[in-house]
Design a protein around this motif. Structure first.
Motif, mmCIF file in Angstrom:
data_model
loop_
_atom_site.group_PDB
_atom_site.id
_atom_site.type_symbol
_atom_site.label_atom_id
_atom_site.label_comp_id
_atom_site.label_asym_id
_atom_site.label_seq_id
_atom_site.Cartn_x
_atom_site.Cartn_y
_atom_site.Cartn_z
ATOM 1 N N VAL A 15 0.855 -1.184 0.000
ATOM 2 C CA VAL A 15 0.000 0.000 0.000
ATOM 3 C C VAL A 15 0.891 1.234 0.000
ATOM 4 N N GLU A 16 0.698 2.107 -0.989
ATOM 5 C CA GLU A 16 1.474 3.340 -1.074
ATOM 6 C C GLU A 16 0.528 4.525 -1.144
ATOM 7 N N ASN A 17 0.695 5.447 -0.207
ATOM 8 C CA ASN A 17 -0.158 6.639 -0.135
ATOM 9 C C ASN A 17 -1.644 6.260 -0.101
ATOM 10 N N GLY A 18 -1.948 5.195 0.618
ATOM 11 C CA GLY A 18 -3.335 4.784 0.790
ATOM 12 C C GLY A 18 -3.925 4.003 -0.355
ATOM 13 N N VAL A 19 -3.116 3.626 -1.374
ATOM 14 C CA VAL A 19 -3.605 2.911 -2.544
ATOM 15 C C VAL A 19 -2.839 1.606 -2.699
ATOM 16 N N ILE A 20 -3.571 0.529 -3.034
ATOM 17 C CA ILE A 20 -2.935 -0.773 -3.244
ATOM 18 C C ILE A 20 -2.186 -0.755 -4.569
ATOM 19 N N THR A 21 -0.866 -1.035 -4.526
ATOM 20 C CA THR A 21 -0.075 -1.021 -5.765
ATOM 21 C C THR A 21 0.410 -2.409 -6.170
ATOM 22 N N GLN A 22 0.487 -3.358 -5.238
ATOM 23 C CA GLN A 22 0.878 -4.733 -5.580
ATOM 24 C C GLN A 22 0.195 -5.704 -4.618
ATOM 25 N N ILE A 23 -0.135 -6.895 -5.154
ATOM 26 C CA ILE A 23 -0.612 -8.004 -4.317
ATOM 27 C C ILE A 23 0.161 -9.251 -4.721
ATOM 28 N N LEU A 29 -9.794 -7.143 -1.958
ATOM 29 C CA LEU A 29 -8.777 -6.166 -2.320
ATOM 30 C C LEU A 29 -8.301 -6.368 -3.749
ATOM 31 N N ALA A 30 -7.971 -5.266 -4.411
ATOM 32 C CA ALA A 30 -7.451 -5.323 -5.775
ATOM 33 C C ALA A 30 -6.509 -4.142 -5.981
#
Length: 898
Positions: free
Chosen positions: A239-247, A278-279
């Motif tokens: 999570v970067e800056n409140g946004v999911i960037t990788q799973i 989550l996505a």
């Protein structure tokens, strides 16, 4: 709430980035609590712990505005303990407490307390929370810094934490953690914790902390594995800056946590939540809080200035409390660290109990009693033993240094966090100076002194080219020429430095003979030969335990058996007297003496260099599960090209007090034929902090243990020596074993595997170096008779033996004529110097103290002058010279034999 890394600011002292973290170390949390009442203290009888002793304050000094260091003496069942207490005024706006963490403010790095204090600019600090030494290096308890929750309390019963709110209110409580992670679709899942190492929960059920759980890891967690040995396979979300960037499903992300985000680490049911809700590209939020276990009160971490985890509660409402969990693993008498606060909430106390050559340490019960005696209202235990460390910044200095020696000397254990004291004050004006320089001088010695300034807030102040005037309160004792000071005669005087209204003073003592307990010159032995040069640096040990290095040429030297000179720290033999088999160099300082005994073989002989060993060397141990090997092997590094004895050990499979022996010649050992007063050897250290010893079996069958090093705190080869003179070894003796000990107390602090090596074992026997010049036989003397019977032959003497107060006195000259040796008389000092073999005694008329080979000793009797003759106590002198004395009451006859 989005986790973020913050910068903490001080008063320009260079504090770097820090994460506040809560932690608690592993070995100590495996035992469960007993019901809801907790464990009672050792020897608990109910109520407060009574103590007949009280804390005696030895002194205090200001560290910065709002913080002082106080030193106490405290009597315990084991002896005298010393405790150092930093008291912080929580109402003072110019000082604050915070948490120091590892290196660079990150978990999984570890650093000494001093290292963390220097990195963050702390004016003082103590070691902090417990941690599992077998894990990657993260606290077990909770930690908060500047409102940031860096680590959450573990699910362990009875573990307390110390916290201070941003308005300066202290707390010592048990805290729990509650948190959730919420997906963009509104679904949520509970958080189990933040930045936690793997552990075994105690109340939630299950054997694995990370099973079916979600944890957050921030950039405060440096290691790529989150965490190690979790027994679970993770699904991780970046999570970067409140946004999911990788799973990453069923695999850890192969990256470090970025500063602008965090990694959500999930397993089992938590991983299912990730898959279903989550996505990448979706937003995600977190929310969490702490809760006081006893009251249920919610605590927003952002309202806390700091928080650090610990272990059991120790003091509650000014009285010793029953322990909140088992203390069996932290028992004994050891160094201790604790923290607490006063009844009015004004003061926080950072407490460190010393265990070293000056202090015996404390039990937990004694620590409780000490804390209540100095005003602690509520307090808890921090990590102790070998971790106990305090650092403080002296006035005028820019960095904090070690306040006292740890259980391992100056060695500091690398730990996960600590409590730091920080100045928040602005730059003030010059208030005063501190003087730096030696507090002890010798007669004729000069010392250079420097000044450091401090401001109105007691922080460092650059004095630049400030003009300073130096003066002495008594120029007859010390003279001052600018900042250069010279010792004139024994005594104490005050050195003063002044500039305007600011001044500083220091008491400087010029040492006289009465202030010295021992005086040693190099090894005390050397080779007697024309042109020989011997290094003889002189060390004086004072009666209060200080060691002072002296240039050898500061002493006045007398030479017997040869002619020579001393320049700097070197003795040079220019010629040897005809027929001399032994020589003595006697260095005198204000009448006190140091002696160097010179013989053809130097008084020291190589006993074993392991080049041609004709006996077996083998490994053995006392404990099941301990393995290792002992063998003669080729040396490496500086020992390349020679052979050494190498001892490898692995104690990880053992338990209790464990030994790893290198055994010489099976169970028989190798013979030490002649009496030895010292042993020296080269030792390869592994910095394991284990104990290094030798085992000797003497001629009477007695086993003697010789301490070579209380802690192996070095790497590489180092020369060690040990004194054998006071061990009463009957010769011939046998050296049976060289070995490493890992004692049970504080075992987690020392390495259980390692390699040590031994080479060039030498024996020192100054007491027998001149045996060729000594004589054997029997002499008889009768009280009041001026005749002496030597080996059956009668001879006339000019002074008769006498008895006085039950002691026999004789003219020592005639004893030495018979058995070898010599005596010298100094009329002005009323001193007789007696020499026989490698023994030199200085005795003064009327003084029961004497000097034996450079060491001050005490006797029950003193020499006296009668009829113009100096008479010495026969038994005292004879026994020190290796002679035996028998008294026949009926005939008033003394028989002396050698």
């Amino acid at each position: 709430m989005v986790l973020r890394r913050t910068k903490q600011k001080g008063n320009g002292t260079g504090r770097g980035k820090k994460w506040a973290i809560i932690s608690l170390a592993g070995i100590l949390w495996i035992g469960p609590v007993m019901g809801t009442g907790g464990f009672a203290p050792l020897n608990w009888t109910g109520g407060s712990v009574a103590s007949a002793a009280s804390a005696v304050k030895l002194g205090e000094e200001i560290l910065t505005s709002g913080a002082i260091l106080m030193k106490y003496r405290y009597s315990t069942s084991s002896g005298t303990a010393l405790a150092d207490v930093v008291r912080v005024d929580l109402n003072n706006p110019y000082v604050k407490l915070d948490v120091m963490t590892g290196k660079g403010g990150q978990f999984t790095t570890r650093q000494s307390t001093e290292g963390m204090a220097k990195e963050t600019g702390a004016v003082a600090g103590v070691n902090g929370d417990y941690f599992n030494t077998s894990r990657e290096g993260a606290p077990i308890g909770g930690q908060v810094s500047d409102g940031e929750l860096m680590s959450t309390p573990s699910d362990l019963s009875g573990m307390y934490a110390f916290a201070v709110t941003k308005d300066g209110t202290p707390m010592v409580e048990q805290f729990t953690f509650e948190g959730t992670v919420t997906a963009e679709d509104g679904s949520s899942f509970g958080l189990a914790g933040i930045n936690k190492a793997a552990y075994t929960p105690e109340t939630a059920g299950g054997s694995y902390s990370h099973s079916n759980a979600a944890y957050i890891y921030t950039s405060a967690w440096k290691a790529l594995e989150r965490p190690a040995n979790s027994s679970t396979t993770p699904t991780e979300v970046l999570v970067e800056n409140g946004v999911i960037t990788q799973i990453s499903e069923n695999a850890a992300l192969p990256i470090a946590v970025p500063e602008n985000g965090y990694i959500l680490r999930t397993h089992g049911k938590a991983a299912d939540f990730v898959k279903q809700h989550l996505a990448v590209g979706q937003s995600i939020t977190t929310d969490y809080k702490l809760r006081v276990k006893s009251t249920g009160k919610e605590i927003d971490p952002s309202t806390l200035q700091m928080m650090i985890g610990g272990h059991t509660i120790l003091v509650n409402e000014g009285k010793a409390s029953s322990f909140s969990r088992s203390v069996s693993s932290i028992g004994g008498t050891r160094a201790r660290t604790a923290i607490g606060y006063s009844k009015d909430n004004r003061y926080a106390y950072l407490i460190a109990v010393e265990k070293n050559g000056s202090s015996v340490g404390m039990s937990l019960n004694e620590l409780q009693s000490f804390m209540t005696s100095i005003g602690v209202w509520k307090g808890m235990n921090l990590d102790g033993g070998g971790s106990t460390t305090m650092v403080t910044r002296d006035l005028g200095n820019t960095e904090a240094d070690l306040t006292f020696n740890t259980e391992y000397g100056t060695e500091q254990r690398s730990i996960v966090n600590g409590v730091g004291v920080y100045s928040e004050a602005p730059q003030g004006t010059l208030k005063g100076f501190t003087v730096s320089g030696s507090k002890t001088l010798l007669i004729g010695q000069t010392g250079s002194y420097t000044l450091k300034g401090y401001d109105t807030y007691y922080n460092p102040y650059n004095i630049g080219k400030t003009s300073v005037t130096w003066s002495s309160s008594n120029p007859a004792i010390i003279s001052a020429n600018g900042s250069t000071v010279k010792g004139v005669k024994p005594g104490t005087a005050t050195l003063t430095a002044k500039s305007g209204s600011a001044k500083a003073t220091m008491k400087v003592t010029v040492l006289g003979a009465d202030s010295i307990s021992s005086l040693t010159a190099g090894s005390g032995t050397g080779s007697l030969g024309k042109g020989t040069t011997i290094s003889i640096p002189v060390t004086a040990k004072t009666t209060d335990g200080q060691s002072v290095s002296i240039s050898a040429d500061a002493l006045k030297w007398e030479f017997i058996g040869f002619k020579g000179s001393v320049k700097g720290n070197e003795l040079t033999v220019s010629s040897v007297d005809s027929g001399a088999e032994v020589g003595y160099a006697i260095g005198r300082y204000d009448g006190f003496s140091a002696v160097v005994t010179l013989t053809a073989d130097g008084g020291s002989s190589m006993w074993e260099d392991f080049e041609n060993v004709g006996y077996d060397v083998s490994f053995t141990t006392n404990a099941q599960g301990v393995t290792g090997s002992a063998a003669i092997t080729a040396g490496s590094g500086e020992k390349a090209g020679s052979k050494v004895l190498q001892l490898d050990y692995d104690m990880t499979g053992g338990a209790g007090k464990m030994y790893a022996y290198a055994q010489l010649n099976g169970t028989s050992g190798k013979t030490i034929q002649s009496p030895a007063t010292g042993i020296s050897m080269d030792v390869l250290g592994d910095k394991s902090l284990n104990w290094l010893r030798a085992e000797i079996s003497d001629a009477d069958g007695k086993t003697v243990y010789v301490d070579l090093a209380k802690a192996i705190d070095w790497n590489g080869w180092k020369s060690l020596s040990a004194d054998l003179s006071g061990l009463n070894i009957a010769y011939p003796a046998k050296l049976k074993r060289l070995y490493v000990v890992n004692v049970e107390e504080g075992q987690d602090e020392r390495a259980k595997t390692g390699t040590v090596g031994f080479d060039n074992i030498s024996l020192n026997a100054p007491g027998t170096v001149s045996s060729k010049a000594l004589k054997t036989g029997t002499a008889q003397m009768s009280i009041g008779s001026k005749s002496m019977n030597v080996n059956g032959n009668k001879t006339v003497i000019d002074a008769a033996p006498i008895t006085r107060d039950g002691s026999t006195y004789v003219p020592i000259k005639y004893i030495l004529d018979v058995f070898g040796g010599q005596a010298q008389w100094n009329a002005s000092a009323q001193r007789v110097t007696v020499i026989r073999g490698g023994v030199l005694m200085d005795l003064t008329v009327g003084d029961k103290k004497f000097v034996l080979n450079g060491k001050r000793k005490s006797a029950d009797v003193a020499p006296l002058v009668l009829g113009g003759r100096t008479l010495v106590p026969l038994r005292l002198v004879s026994e020190q010279l290796g002679l035996t004395v028998k008294w026949e009451q009926k005939t008033k006859t003394v028989t002396i034999q050698s």
